[in-house]
Design an enzyme around this catalytic site. Structure first.
Site, mmCIF file in Angstrom:
data_model
loop_
_atom_site.group_PDB
_atom_site.id
_atom_site.type_symbol
_atom_site.label_atom_id
_atom_site.label_comp_id
_atom_site.label_asym_id
_atom_site.label_seq_id
_atom_site.Cartn_x
_atom_site.Cartn_y
_atom_site.Cartn_z
ATOM 1 N N LEU A 223 2.699 3.122 2.535
ATOM 2 C CA LEU A 223 4.032 3.094 3.142
ATOM 3 C C LEU A 223 4.859 1.911 2.652
ATOM 4 C CD1 LEU A 223 4.318 4.060 6.891
ATOM 5 C CD2 LEU A 223 4.657 5.435 4.854
ATOM 6 N N ARG B 76 -1.967 6.341 -1.883
ATOM 7 C CA ARG B 76 -2.141 5.625 -3.149
ATOM 8 C C ARG B 76 -2.965 6.471 -4.109
ATOM 9 N NH1 ARG B 76 -3.675 -0.671 -1.947
ATOM 10 N NH2 ARG B 76 -4.571 0.005 0.020
ATOM 11 N N ASN C 157 0.838 2.426 12.942
ATOM 12 C CA ASN C 157 0.566 3.565 13.806
ATOM 13 C C ASN C 157 -0.123 3.052 15.082
ATOM 14 O OD1 ASN C 157 0.519 6.241 14.407
ATOM 15 N ND2 ASN C 157 -1.004 6.789 12.870
ATOM 16 N N LYS D 166 2.991 9.965 19.931
ATOM 17 C CA LYS D 166 2.248 10.112 18.667
ATOM 18 C C LYS D 166 0.795 9.688 18.865
ATOM 19 C CE LYS D 166 2.689 9.358 13.744
ATOM 20 N NZ LYS D 166 2.753 8.263 12.797
ATOM 21 N N GLY E 102 0.853 -1.192 0.000
ATOM 22 C CA GLY E 102 0.000 0.000 0.000
ATOM 23 C C GLY E 102 0.885 1.236 0.000
HETATM 24 P P1 NAP Z 1 -2.536 1.172 3.026
HETATM 25 O O1 NAP Z 1 -2.150 2.151 1.960
HETATM 26 O O2 NAP Z 1 -3.985 0.861 3.222
HETATM 27 O O3 NAP Z 1 -1.743 -0.171 2.745
HETATM 28 C C1 NAP Z 1 -1.953 -1.337 3.482
HETATM 29 C C2 NAP Z 1 -1.610 -2.507 2.581
HETATM 30 O O4 NAP Z 1 -1.672 -3.711 3.339
HETATM 31 C C3 NAP Z 1 -2.576 -2.677 1.398
HETATM 32 O O5 NAP Z 1 -1.819 -2.690 0.215
HETATM 33 C C4 NAP Z 1 -3.225 -4.038 1.650
HETATM 34 O O6 NAP Z 1 -3.473 -4.812 0.510
HETATM 35 C C5 NAP Z 1 -2.119 -4.709 2.446
HETATM 36 N N1 NAP Z 1 -2.592 -5.894 3.166
HETATM 37 C C6 NAP Z 1 -3.576 -6.014 4.088
HETATM 38 N N2 NAP Z 1 -3.701 -7.294 4.485
HETATM 39 C C7 NAP Z 1 -2.757 -7.992 3.792
HETATM 40 C C8 NAP Z 1 -2.381 -9.372 3.753
HETATM 41 N N3 NAP Z 1 -2.993 -10.293 4.498
HETATM 42 N N4 NAP Z 1 -1.370 -9.737 2.935
HETATM 43 C C9 NAP Z 1 -0.734 -8.833 2.153
HETATM 44 N N5 NAP Z 1 -1.049 -7.518 2.137
HETATM 45 C C10 NAP Z 1 -2.049 -7.107 2.961
HETATM 46 O O7 NAP Z 1 -1.983 1.632 4.441
HETATM 47 P P2 NAP Z 1 -0.798 2.664 4.771
HETATM 48 O O8 NAP Z 1 -1.320 4.054 4.651
HETATM 49 O O9 NAP Z 1 0.435 2.289 4.039
HETATM 50 O O10 NAP Z 1 -0.615 2.390 6.322
HETATM 51 C C11 NAP Z 1 0.114 1.293 6.857
HETATM 52 C C12 NAP Z 1 0.430 1.620 8.316
HETATM 53 O O11 NAP Z 1 1.349 2.712 8.341
HETATM 54 C C13 NAP Z 1 -0.803 2.101 9.115
HETATM 55 O O12 NAP Z 1 -0.748 1.635 10.435
HETATM 56 C C14 NAP Z 1 -0.682 3.615 9.090
HETATM 57 O O13 NAP Z 1 -1.319 4.251 10.187
HETATM 58 C C15 NAP Z 1 0.833 3.774 9.137
HETATM 59 N N6 NAP Z 1 1.295 5.050 8.595
HETATM 60 C C16 NAP Z 1 0.930 5.445 7.338
HETATM 61 C C17 NAP Z 1 1.391 6.643 6.826
HETATM 62 C C18 NAP Z 1 1.032 7.109 5.430
HETATM 63 O O14 NAP Z 1 1.394 8.247 5.077
HETATM 64 N N7 NAP Z 1 0.355 6.337 4.625
HETATM 65 C C19 NAP Z 1 2.230 7.459 7.623
HETATM 66 C C20 NAP Z 1 2.586 7.027 8.906
HETATM 67 C C21 NAP Z 1 2.117 5.809 9.375
HETATM 68 P P3 NAP Z 1 -4.532 -4.421 -0.656
HETATM 69 O O15 NAP Z 1 -3.783 -3.465 -1.537
HETATM 70 O O16 NAP Z 1 -4.770 -5.726 -1.312
HETATM 71 O O17 NAP Z 1 -5.704 -3.818 0.034
#
Ligand code: NAP
Length: 305
Positions: free
Chosen positions: A13, A133, A105, A184, A11
């Site tokens: 990160l 994304r 997080n 945080k 996804g």
């Molecule tokens: P995201 O964009 O929703 O990505 C999560 C990914 O995990 C998706 O691609 C999803 O697959 C995949 N996934 C879920 N279950 C899975 C499994 N069983 N096997 C393989 N892949 C699986 O989330 P994100 O924004 O990157 O956030 C991830 C973490 O980082 C969260 O805790 C968030 O709070 C933290 N965070 C994010 C940011 C940011 O800017 N994005 C910043 C700081 C912290 P699908 O594509 O198939 O749905």
């Protein structure tokens, strides 16, 4: 020991980390949700990272959890509520002494993962980088920030840590990772739920400062009670600074709710309330805030845990 970075979840990160590591010549393999997602990824021909006007595609190899071969180093980049079930599928492939970096997080999911894989070392991360994304397999690097990594039970720096610097991933090893995660979490609890309940951007909370202050006071008390007094220091001042500095922004929880996506509330405000209960500390403002948020999410048909 294999030096491959297995990345669970491509996804926002996960892709940001995968592309930078691959660009630096590190061995990277993505682990995707299922065969359908793997096929879609293969059709796209790789991950695309967008940075300002630049767009680069990285043909990083990918597999599902059902593939074979041991995993020595795993970066878990799922949402907090997906982390433990996703890692459980991989448990049989994790080598003895494998290292798992947890990007989630909030708090609570790290212990859920550790329970699944007692034979692995769990390293916690706290990231202020921002990515989202634009489409499947296309991720925009939206906000430069920093990553702190640490292991609450083992202060030694992992031997691969320089990979991060070589990949241009700003990071520091810290023995105080729990303090960073709690701080945080507290900032999140003081701002994000109220932006959902008042249906406003962060700056809208300037019209609700007594409510923000009351929540901060209880969060400070909780942090002191559970052995994190440093995370409580000047919390109210930092909350106000963040509100002012990000006044025009919508919080991540607000954006999730607006888009009809599940939030990570269980690992943020939910975690704070559970810890308070465990310590026998009465925090009426925080409990009430949690209940109002749960009711609000349920009314929208969204999961509240
Ligand atoms: P995201 O964009 O929703 O990505 C999560 C990914 O995990 C998706 O691609 C999803 O697959 C995949 N996934 C879920 N279950 C899975 C499994 N069983 N096997 C393989 N892949 C699986 O989330 P994100 O924004 O990157 O956030 C991830 C973490 O980082 C969260 O805790 C968030 O709070 C933290 N965070 C994010 C940011 C940011 O800017 N994005 C910043 C700081 C912290 P699908 O594509 O198939 O749905």
């Amino acid at each position: 020991m294999s030096s491959t970075w297995h990345i669970l979840g491509a996804g926002s990160l996960g892709s940001l980390w995968a592309c930078r590591l691959a660009r630096a010549g590190k061995a990277v393999r993505l682990i995707l949700r299922d065969e359908r997602r793997l096929k879609a990824y293969q059709q796209a021909g790789g991950l695309t990272l967008l940075e300002q006007d630049l767009s680069n595609r990285y043909a990083i190899p990918a597999e599902t959890a059902a593939a074979h071969g041991p995993i020595h180093r795993l970066l878990v980049a799922c949402k907090a509520y997906d982390a433990a079930p996703a890692v459980a599928h991989l448990a049989p492939r994790l080598a003895e002494g494998a290292e798992i970096v947890l990007l989630q997080n909030g708090l609570g999911s790290q212990d859920e993962v550790a329970d699944q894989v007692p034979h692995a070392r769990c390293i916690f991360a706290s990231s202020t980088e921002g990515a989202f994304r634009e489409d499947d397999w296309r991720v925009r690097f939206a906000g430069h920030g920093f990553n702190w990594l640490g292991d609450p039970v083992n202060p030694s720096t992992p031997e691969w840590f320089d990979d991060l610097h070589e990949a241009g991933i700003p990071a520091e090893w810290t023995v105080d990772i729990l303090t960073r995660l709690w701080r945080k979490l507290a900032l999140n609890c003081a701002i994000n739920p109220l932006t959902v309940l008042h249906d406003c951007h962060n700056g809208g909370l300037l019209g609700h400062l007594p409510e923000v202050d009351a929540v901060c006071a209880e969060l400070g008390a909780l942090l002191c009670h559970c052995g994190q007094p440093q995370a409580a220091e000047n919390l109210d001042e930092e909350v106000q600074r963040v509100i002012l500095a990000t006044a025009a922004n919508y919080s991540s929880m607000y954006q999730d709710v607006r888009a009809g996506r599940r939030t990570e509330v269980h690992y943020l405000l939910g975690h704070a309330c559970r810890v308070a209960t465990r310590h026998g500390v009465a925090l009426p403002q925080l409990e009430q805030l949690h209940q109002r948020l749960v009711d609000n999410l349920q009314a929208r048909g969204l999961p509240s845990a």
